[in-house]
Design a protein around this motif. Structure first.
Motif, mmCIF file in Angstrom:
data_model
loop_
_atom_site.group_PDB
_atom_site.id
_atom_site.type_symbol
_atom_site.label_atom_id
_atom_site.label_comp_id
_atom_site.label_asym_id
_atom_site.label_seq_id
_atom_site.Cartn_x
_atom_site.Cartn_y
_atom_site.Cartn_z
ATOM 1 N N PRO A 195 8.368 12.032 61.425
ATOM 2 C CA PRO A 195 9.616 12.784 61.270
ATOM 3 C C PRO A 195 9.590 14.060 62.099
ATOM 4 O O PRO A 195 8.511 14.605 62.377
ATOM 5 N N GLY A 196 10.758 14.527 62.468
ATOM 6 C CA GLY A 196 10.800 15.737 63.284
ATOM 7 C C GLY A 196 12.148 16.419 63.249
ATOM 8 O O GLY A 196 13.112 15.917 62.658
ATOM 9 N N LEU A 197 12.183 17.593 63.854
ATOM 10 C CA LEU A 197 13.389 18.424 63.875
ATOM 11 C C LEU A 197 13.466 19.150 65.211
ATOM 12 O O LEU A 197 12.435 19.450 65.815
ATOM 13 N N ARG A 198 14.698 19.460 65.613
ATOM 14 C CA ARG A 198 14.842 20.350 66.770
ATOM 15 C C ARG A 198 15.371 21.684 66.265
ATOM 16 O O ARG A 198 16.264 21.724 65.421
ATOM 17 N N VAL A 199 14.817 22.761 66.776
ATOM 18 C CA VAL A 199 15.207 24.095 66.328
ATOM 19 C C VAL A 199 15.611 24.924 67.537
ATOM 20 O O VAL A 199 14.849 25.033 68.497
ATOM 21 N N LYS A 200 16.843 25.474 67.465
ATOM 22 C CA LYS A 200 17.325 26.268 68.591
ATOM 23 C C LYS A 200 17.649 27.708 68.204
ATOM 24 O O LYS A 200 17.836 28.554 69.068
ATOM 25 N N HIS A 201 17.746 27.943 66.907
ATOM 26 C CA HIS A 201 18.179 29.278 66.469
ATOM 27 C C HIS A 201 17.149 29.890 65.536
ATOM 28 O O HIS A 201 16.462 29.189 64.799
ATOM 29 N N LYS A 202 17.113 31.215 65.593
ATOM 30 C CA LYS A 202 16.123 31.959 64.811
ATOM 31 C C LYS A 202 16.137 31.584 63.331
ATOM 32 O O LYS A 202 15.084 31.400 62.718
ATOM 33 N N GLU A 203 17.361 31.499 62.789
ATOM 34 C CA GLU A 203 17.435 31.318 61.340
ATOM 35 C C GLU A 203 16.948 29.930 60.902
ATOM 36 O O GLU A 203 16.638 29.720 59.737
ATOM 37 N N ALA A 236 8.423 23.269 91.611
ATOM 38 C CA ALA A 236 7.741 22.271 90.779
ATOM 39 C C ALA A 236 7.373 22.743 89.380
ATOM 40 O O ALA A 236 6.508 22.162 88.732
ATOM 41 N N THR A 237 7.989 23.816 88.917
ATOM 42 C CA THR A 237 7.721 24.214 87.531
ATOM 43 C C THR A 237 8.826 23.836 86.549
ATOM 44 O O THR A 237 8.532 23.701 85.360
ATOM 45 N N PRO A 238 10.098 23.689 86.995
ATOM 46 C CA PRO A 238 11.089 23.219 86.016
ATOM 47 C C PRO A 238 10.691 21.823 85.530
ATOM 48 O O PRO A 238 10.278 20.979 86.323
ATOM 49 N N LEU A 239 10.804 21.633 84.257
ATOM 50 C CA LEU A 239 10.188 20.460 83.656
ATOM 51 C C LEU A 239 11.156 19.819 82.677
ATOM 52 O O LEU A 239 11.610 20.462 81.738
ATOM 53 N N SER A 240 11.491 18.582 82.913
ATOM 54 C CA SER A 240 12.309 17.906 81.905
ATOM 55 C C SER A 240 11.371 17.195 80.943
ATOM 56 O O SER A 240 10.161 17.135 81.151
ATOM 57 N N GLY A 241 11.956 16.682 79.912
ATOM 58 C CA GLY A 241 11.123 15.969 78.950
ATOM 59 C C GLY A 241 12.000 15.019 78.190
ATOM 60 O O GLY A 241 13.227 15.044 78.320
ATOM 61 N N PRO A 242 11.394 14.168 77.402
ATOM 62 C CA PRO A 242 12.192 13.269 76.584
ATOM 63 C C PRO A 242 12.781 14.039 75.401
ATOM 64 O O PRO A 242 12.480 15.221 75.221
ATOM 65 N N ASP A 243 13.564 13.396 74.615
ATOM 66 C CA ASP A 243 13.987 13.958 73.338
ATOM 67 C C ASP A 243 12.771 13.833 72.407
ATOM 68 O O ASP A 243 12.442 12.749 71.921
#
Ligand SMILES: Cc1ncc(C[n+]2csc(CCOP(=O)(O)OP(=O)(O)O)c2C)c(N)n1
Ligand SMILES: [Mg+2]
Lengths: 181, 576
Positions: B503-511, B485-492
């Motif tokens: 406004p918003g952004l998704r960030v996946k990489h360090k740079e 019960a800890t894996p957790l999905s979420g909306p976008d």
């Protein structure tokens, strides 16, 4: 008196919910309370409580401090170390037969207790004293059969002139007057 | 002058200096809301769930050092406040909550939307009232504010039946408070202070543990003077963070379950502990029997019931911290603890708990560090609960009081966003970042609507690890990696923000991290960044439940690496 038993006396504002506040505190903090007795004090609108706590199972000083934090508690004091007068009242309804009645009355006399009601097959005994005295009387009467027992719990006071619960009586009563007005 | 109960309450609020109220209305409290337009000084912020009214009031209170105020209607409105009130109670936040109640003739009849909210909140308020007539309202409100902010602050609830709002009474604002059962001790006992001074002056390895009490008492300069005069290292609790500048040479971070290794080591080795405005919470002390085994403990607190509650102390001092430290400082001699401080610095070098290891993936610690760098340490950080909270505490360097706002005692997921709104409303000039967990955020994300409606420029950083991460960490370490019960999905989250007009952004990489944070800062309004981080990153150091502070576990990966980026340093010293 067992030495682990502590007697706390408190003056509390005579407001709705104040008993609830204290009871809630005892339950929440798992304080083991042996008895509580509540009634009027010498100050109008302040009630006096006597609380007996078993020091072997509960941190008495924590009880005192937590009680003191309740806003409606005006003063609270652990008087166990003082020279105190402690009393309790009990009503004991004992089963009787024609053959046991006089024996019961003798026991009651020895304990300076009173018979306050007589039924066809029972008597009701009123006894005042410290817990040990009441326990002893109860134990003696138990052999005859007990129909009912009611005990008030301890009330207590320090001997001598001073009170551990000295409050500015002025302020407490003026306050009431203001509130009313 | 005759006034209605509702007017009396508003008059009192104005006199108490209230300018913002967070709440949601309903039938029972409608007469009070109906009166609000007569008092334009009182700004009402409509939230989307009453829990958030309380959290926002709490955040507001912590940031402004004023009393936070929230309103809710009877029944479900009132019960929804409960978590927020409990949160404020455990963290000693000054708050006044006013709830509507069913009209007096209906009380006790299980009327529509009747609950016994004074009964329910009895153990989670400093005090509460059921106001039974309009004539006593002014006194009640005055007492409530006094109780909320004085002594050890806390939440006070006033439950007001609907017909009491309407009832007329003479308005008389009492000039004095008369609470015979409430007299907080402010002055410390001189003999105790003398004893404490002697212990401190003779100590060879002293340590200060400072808690939120220092902030509540605004005893910053007094604390600094004590630390500097006697050269005592200062360690804080989670809620004490910011009471002493973390970039100060005598600052050694936070102690506790996820405290800095060197802070925990210092406490474990100290011969004298000066515990100031902290309450020996189990998350701070770890195992009590293993806590500060060599130390004599001085405990300064305004609440006598905290003394000796969890840990036996040698010198208790009950009083207001500012007042007590002022007296104490007069008796403290100039001292140097060269060896002891050298030892701490050495520990800090060998156990740099705030170092961030190199990694291909995006580490949450890195995100926090970059927020710190871009905001130059000037933001107010409001957190969720869990790993995100610990990383926010560890990797941002807090130099100012109230710059970290976090749910400590109750550990309430969902606190972050509404509290951040309260902070921003109370301190509009502050840069406010809500560093939240994906789980925590989903508990109160409906408040994005409040942000939009009130134009509250809160910046949101979601530490999106796809887990109820802190619990997952426990499962990994103590429950054989069974991730129940800890894996957790979420909306976008970016789309969600967009749907609310943010406004918003998704960030996946360090740079991408720094440009995203910079973009958020450049935006005048609110902004959301979804930082998709390494999902199974753990918080270290960690003290296992039941272990002593000294038995801490450090990040195995970080330990193995030689680090150039060492301990927490001021912005100028941190290499990018
Ligand atoms: C209201 C509430 N429910 C449950 C918990 C127990 N709990 C503590 S931390 C945590 C996980 C938090 O997850 P998330 O917000 O994603 O933060 P993370 O640890 O992943 O950074 C949970 C469930 C809690 N603290 N509060
Ligand atoms: Mg998470």
């Amino acid at each position: 008196m067992a030495t682990t038993k502590h007697t706390l006396v408190a003056l509390v504002e005579d407001k709705p919910g104040v008993l609830n506040r204290m009871a809630s505190l005892f339950r929440r903090r798992s304080f083991n309370i042996e008895s509580i007795a509540v009634g009027h004090s010498e100050i109008p609108h302040l009630s006096r409580m006597t609380i007996v706590v078993d020091g072997a199972t509960t941190m008495v000083e924590q009880v005192r401090k937590q009680l003191d934090k309740v806003i409606d508690v005006v003063r609270v004091s652990d008087i166990s170390g003082d020279d105190i007068i402690a009393r309790e009242l009990a009503l004991i309804k004992v089963r009787t037969t024609p053959s046991t009645r006089s024996e019961i009355m003798q026991i009651v006399d020895i304990f300076r207790a009173n018979i306050v009601d007589v039924g066809s097959d029972s008597v009701t005994v009123e006894v005042t004293g410290d817990e040990d005295k009441i326990n002893s009387l109860f134990n003696l009467l138990r052999g005859f059969g007990i129909n009912e027992l009611a005990r008030t719990g301890r009330i207590a006071m320090s001997r001598g002139g001073s009170s551990p619960l000295q409050v500015e009586k002025e302020s407490a009563s003026t306050r009431r007057r203001k509130q009313k007005g | 002058m005759k006034m209605t109960g509702a007017q009396i309450i508003c008059e009192c609020l104005v006199r108490e200096g209230v300018d913002v109220i967070f709440g949601i209305l309903g039938g029972a409290i409608l007469p009070l809301y109906d009166t609000l337009p007569q008092y334009p000084q009182l700004r009402h912020i409509l939230v989307r769930h009453e829990q958030c009214a309380a959290h926002a009031a709490d955040g507001y209170a912590r940031a402004t050092e004023k009393v936070g105020v929230c309103f809710a209607t009877s029944g479900p409105g009132a019960t929804n406040l409960v978590t927020g009130i409990a949160n404020a109670y455990l963290d000693s936040s000054p708050m006044v909550a006013i709830t509507g109640q069913v009209a007096r003739p209906f009380i006790g009849k299980d009327a529509f939307q009747e609950v016994d909210i004074t009964g329910i909140t009895l153990p989670i308020t400093k005090h509460n009232y059921l106001a039974l007539d309009a004539a006593s309202l002014a006194r009640t409100v005055k007492e409530a504010f006094y109780l909320a902010r004085s002594g050890r602050p806390g939440p006070v609830l006033i439950d007001v039946p609907r017909d009491v709002f309407i009832e007329e009474a003479e308005f008389h604002y009492p000039d004095k408070i008369n609470l015979p059962g409430y007299k907080p001790t402010l002055q410390g006992h001189p003999t105790q202070i003398k004893k404490a001074a002697k212990l401190i002056n003779e100590a060879r390895q002293p340590a200060i543990i400072a808690g939120r009490g220092v902030i509540l008492s605004r005893a910053y300069t007094e604390l600094k003077q004590l630390a500097e005069t006697a050269q005592i290292p200062v360690i804080t609790t989670l809620l004490g963070i910011g009471c002493f500048p973390e970039s100060h040479i005598l600052s050694f971070g936070m102690l506790g379950m996820h405290g800095m290794a060197y802070a925990n080591m210092a406490v474990s080795a100290a011969d004298v502990i000066v515990a100031i405005g902290m309450r020996f919470d189990d998350r701070a002390t770890a195992s009590v029997s293993g806590f500060a085994p060599h130390a004599r403990i001085i405990h300064i607190d305004i609440d006598p019931a905290e003394i000796g509650k969890n840990v036996p102390v040698d010198v208790p001092i009950v009083g207001d911290i500012k007042v007590v430290l002022n007296e104490l400082n007069k008796q403290i001699t100039l001292t140097k603890h060269i060896d002891w401080l050298g030892q701490l610095n050495d520990w800090q070098k060998k156990h740099p708990s705030t170092a961030i290891r190199d990694s291909q993936g995006l580490l949450p610690q890195f995100v926090v560090r970059k927020i710190y760098e871009v905001t130059k340490g000037e933001a107010t950080i409001v957190t969720g609960v869990g790993q995100n909270q610990m990383w926010a505490a560890q990797h941002y360097c807090y130099d100012k009081p109230n710059s970290l706002i976090s749910s400590g005692g109750l550990g309430t997921m969902g606190f972050g966003l509404p509290a951040a709104i309260g902070v921003k409303i109370g301190c509009p000039d502050n840069i406010v970042w809500c560093i939240d967990g994906d789980g925590s955020f989903q508990m109160t994300l409906q408040e994005l609507a409040t942000i939009t409606q009130e134009k509250a420029a809160v910046k949101i950083a979601i530490i999106d690890n796809g887990y109820l991460g802190m619990v997952r960490q426990w499962q990994e370490l103590f429950y054989g990696k069974r991730y129940v019960a800890t894996p957790l999905s979420g909306p976008d989250y970016v789309k969600v923000a967009e749907a609310y007009g943010i406004p918003g952004l998704r960030v996946k990489h360090k740079e991408e991290v720094v440009p995203a944070i910079e973009q958020a800062m450049a935006e005048p309004g609110p902004f959301l960044i979804d930082f998709v981080v390494e999902p199974e990153e753990n918080v270290y150091p960690m003290v296992r439940p039941g272990a002593a502070l000294s038995e801490l576990i450090e990040d195995p990966a970080a330990r193995a690496q030689v680090l150039s980026d060492s301990a927490k340093l001021p912005a100028s010293n941190i290499s990018a």
